[in-house]
Design a protein around this motif. Structure first.
Motif, PDB file in Angstrom:
ATOM      1  N   UNK A  81       2.640   3.438   9.710  1.00 12.60           N
ATOM      2  CA  UNK A  81       3.955   4.023   9.750  1.00 12.60           C
ATOM      3  C   UNK A  81       3.960   5.252   9.369  1.00 12.60           C
ATOM      4  N   UNK A  82       3.208   6.221   8.737  1.00  9.60           N
ATOM      5  CA  UNK A  82       3.090   7.328   8.234  1.00  9.60           C
ATOM      6  C   UNK A  82       3.297   8.116   9.429  1.00  9.60           C
ATOM      7  N   UNK A  83       2.036   7.562   9.732  1.00  8.91           N
ATOM      8  CA  UNK A  83       1.026   8.554  11.118  1.00  8.91           C
ATOM      9  C   UNK A  83       2.303   8.178  12.071  1.00  8.91           C
ATOM     10  N   UNK A  84       3.109   7.049  12.267  1.00 10.24           N
ATOM     11  CA  UNK A  84       3.192   7.064  13.920  1.00 10.24           C
ATOM     12  C   UNK A  84       4.592   8.163  13.019  1.00 10.24           C
ATOM     13  N   UNK A  85       5.280   7.830  11.838  1.00 14.05           N
ATOM     14  CA  UNK A  85       6.770   8.754  11.781  1.00 14.05           C
ATOM     15  C   UNK A  85       6.327  10.333  11.785  1.00 14.05           C
ATOM     16  N   UNK A  86       5.172  10.441  11.113  1.00 13.01           N
ATOM     17  CA  UNK A  86       5.043  12.196  11.684  1.00 13.01           C
ATOM     18  C   UNK A  86       4.500  12.785  12.369  1.00 13.01           C
ATOM     19  N   UNK A  87       3.642  11.238  13.644  1.00 19.12           N
ATOM     20  CA  UNK A  87       3.308  12.475  15.020  1.00 19.12           C
ATOM     21  C   UNK A  87       4.907  11.965  15.783  1.00 19.12           C
ATOM     22  N   UNK A  88       6.031  11.858  15.768  1.00 20.12           N
ATOM     23  CA  UNK A  88       6.960  11.172  16.567  1.00 20.12           C
ATOM     24  C   UNK A  88       7.756  12.955  15.990  1.00 20.12           C
ATOM     25  N   UNK A  89       7.981  12.997  14.769  1.00 16.65           N
ATOM     26  CA  UNK A  89       8.860  14.429  14.221  1.00 16.65           C
ATOM     27  C   UNK A  89       7.532  15.252  14.839  1.00 16.65           C
ATOM     28  N   UNK A  90       6.193  15.567  14.747  1.00 23.97           N
ATOM     29  CA  UNK A  90       5.789  16.121  15.200  1.00 23.97           C
ATOM     30  C   UNK A  90       5.585  16.836  16.903  1.00 23.97           C
ATOM     31  N   UNK A 113      11.741   5.420  11.551  1.00 24.13           N
ATOM     32  CA  UNK A 113      11.184   5.257  11.478  1.00 24.13           C
ATOM     33  C   UNK A 113      11.051   5.677   9.450  1.00 24.13           C
ATOM     34  N   UNK A 114      11.376   6.230   9.298  1.00 24.99           N
ATOM     35  CA  UNK A 114      11.303   6.752   8.465  1.00 24.99           C
ATOM     36  C   UNK A 114      11.837   5.503   7.072  1.00 24.99           C
ATOM     37  N   UNK A 115      12.972   4.463   7.487  1.00 24.13           N
ATOM     38  CA  UNK A 115      13.311   3.693   6.819  1.00 24.13           C
ATOM     39  C   UNK A 115      12.371   2.193   6.891  1.00 24.13           C
ATOM     40  N   UNK A 116      11.321   2.215   7.417  1.00 22.54           N
ATOM     41  CA  UNK A 116       9.800   1.566   7.870  1.00 22.54           C
ATOM     42  C   UNK A 116       9.067   2.324   7.152  1.00 22.54           C
ATOM     43  N   UNK A 117       8.741   3.258   7.106  1.00 24.59           N
ATOM     44  CA  UNK A 117       8.068   3.919   6.072  1.00 24.59           C
ATOM     45  C   UNK A 117       8.258   3.639   4.567  1.00 24.59           C
ATOM     46  N   UNK A 118       9.250   3.535   4.426  1.00 20.53           N
ATOM     47  CA  UNK A 118       9.780   3.243   3.309  1.00 20.53           C
ATOM     48  C   UNK A 118       9.694   1.981   2.511  1.00 20.53           C
ATOM     49  N   UNK A 119      10.254   0.954   3.198  1.00 21.88           N
ATOM     50  CA  UNK A 119       9.565  -0.720   3.259  1.00 21.88           C
ATOM     51  C   UNK A 119       8.577  -0.677   2.908  1.00 21.88           C
ATOM     52  N   UNK A 120       7.437   0.037   3.869  1.00 22.96           N
ATOM     53  CA  UNK A 120       5.721  -0.470   4.141  1.00 22.96           C
ATOM     54  C   UNK A 120       5.285   0.182   2.126  1.00 22.96           C
ATOM     55  N   UNK A 121       6.343   0.745   2.114  1.00 23.75           N
ATOM     56  CA  UNK A 121       5.723   2.050   0.978  1.00 23.75           C
ATOM     57  C   UNK A 121       6.165   0.820  -0.662  1.00 23.75           C
ATOM     58  N   UNK A 122       7.175   0.517  -0.220  1.00 22.95           N
ATOM     59  CA  UNK A 122       7.301  -0.460  -1.632  1.00 22.95           C
ATOM     60  C   UNK A 122       6.412  -2.170  -1.477  1.00 22.95           C
ATOM     61  N   UNK A 123       6.157  -2.101  -0.226  1.00 26.64           N
ATOM     62  CA  UNK A 123       5.334  -3.160  -0.326  1.00 26.64           C
ATOM     63  C   UNK A 123       3.361  -3.231  -0.459  1.00 26.64           C
ATOM     64  N   UNK A 124       3.223  -1.605  -1.119  1.00 25.31           N
ATOM     65  CA  UNK A 124       1.757  -0.942  -1.252  1.00 25.31           C
ATOM     66  C   UNK A 124       1.831  -0.804  -2.702  1.00 25.31           C
ATOM     67  N   UNK A 125       2.895  -0.674  -3.163  1.00 30.53           N
ATOM     68  CA  UNK A 125       3.590  -0.443  -4.716  1.00 30.53           C
ATOM     69  C   UNK A 125       3.282  -1.099  -5.351  1.00 30.53           C
ATOM     70  N   UNK A 126       4.019  -2.655  -4.972  1.00 32.49           N
ATOM     71  CA  UNK A 126       4.042  -4.034  -5.519  1.00 32.49           C
ATOM     72  C   UNK A 126       2.533  -4.077  -5.601  1.00 32.49           C
ATOM     73  N   UNK A 127       1.675  -4.342  -4.323  1.00 39.72           N
ATOM     74  CA  UNK A 127       0.063  -4.531  -4.281  1.00 39.72           C
ATOM     75  C   UNK A 127      -0.717  -4.490  -5.668  1.00 39.72           C
ATOM     76  N   UNK A 128      -0.133  -2.829  -5.188  1.00 41.84           N
ATOM     77  CA  UNK A 128      -1.560  -1.830  -6.341  1.00 41.84           C
ATOM     78  C   UNK A 128      -2.422  -1.270  -5.779  1.00 41.84           C
TER      79      UNK A 128
END
Length: 262
Positions: A81-90, A113-128
């Protein structure tokens, strides 16, 4: 005493002896059976405990493998999701010089794309774990900052496009705009403060009139003249933050955790 009497006497004496011997034999057999049963029970208990420990160990191992699988999927989804967000921007926002409407459309496409990145970031932060959580926050912030820079650049390029497009009908006015923009950029930070000089106010007033005459959206004046803000020092550069996240995620996935005690 005759032989018949003697036989009877011997028979009477022999019966108790037989009973005693039989009783001893029975006790011995019972003791042997009891010891055998006790040994069998001990062996059965040991086998049961070994089997139970094996099941528990396998269960812990299966749980760890499942947990790592969930973490791996979460890490990979966030990274994608991060790469999709930044690559699309660039590749679609920060390239070329487009009309204002087209630029706004490109920027709007980044929002989901930013919203999707944010959602997936919260999942990672919960998993640790914590190291991955920290790397996730840094990468998300760095990606957002980089895209914001791309958007500012795209808006400035769009403002230049819209200004130059008026040159066919307002050549003199557009020429004057490009003469005054560098002047406005130098004093822009003083607008609204006591440091702003009267000459600066005159330049700003003339620019507003020129934009109105050329029918250029008024908001593009700030886009052209406002200086770029420097990237805050506490924000990690994107590629460095990206490598930090990959390193932390890799270490977390390959870490051999000690199984919990029963």
């Amino acid at each position: 005493m005759d032989l018949q009497g003697i036989g009877s006497l011997v028979a009477c004496v022999g019966i108790p002896a037989t009973l005693v011997i039989g009783r001893w034999q029975l006790r011995g057999a019972l003791r042997t059976a009891e010891e055998t049963a006790r040994a069998g029970q001990v062996q059965a208990d040991a086998s049961y405990r070994a089997a139970l420990d094996g099941v528990r160990a396998q269960g812990r191992n299966d749980h760890l493998q499942w947990q790592r699988g969930v973490q791996r999927e979460a890490y990979a989804a966030f990274l994608q999701s991060v790469l999709s967000y930044t690559d699309t921007s660039r590749n679609e926002v920060a390239v070329g010089m487009f009309p204002l409407e087209e630029t706004q459309s490109h920027i709007a496409a980044l929002k989901p794309l930013e919203t999707d990145m944010s959602h997936k970031a919260w999942v990672v932060r919960l998993e640790g774990p914590e190291a991955v959580t920290d790397a996730t926050k840094n990468l998300q912030l760095s990606a957002t900052r980089m895209v914001l820079t791309d958007e500012l650049h795209a808006r400035r390029m769009s403002a230049m496009y819209e200004t130059d497009a008026r040159a066919r009908t307002h050549r003199r006015e557009v020429t004057r705009i490009w003469e005054l923009v560098p002047v406005a950029q130098r004093f822009w930070h003083t607008i609204g403060t006591s440091d702003m000089e009267e000459s600066s106010e005159n330049v700003l007033r003339e620019l507003r009139n020129l934009f109105r005459t050329c029918e250029i959206p008024a908001g593009l004046l700030a886009t052209l003249c406002e200086p770029h803000e420097p990237v805050p020092e506490d924000i990690t550069p994107f590629h460095e933050a990206l490598n930090d996240f990959i390193r932390a995620a890799s270490e977390a996935l390959h870490l051999v955790a000690e199984p919990p005690t029963a």
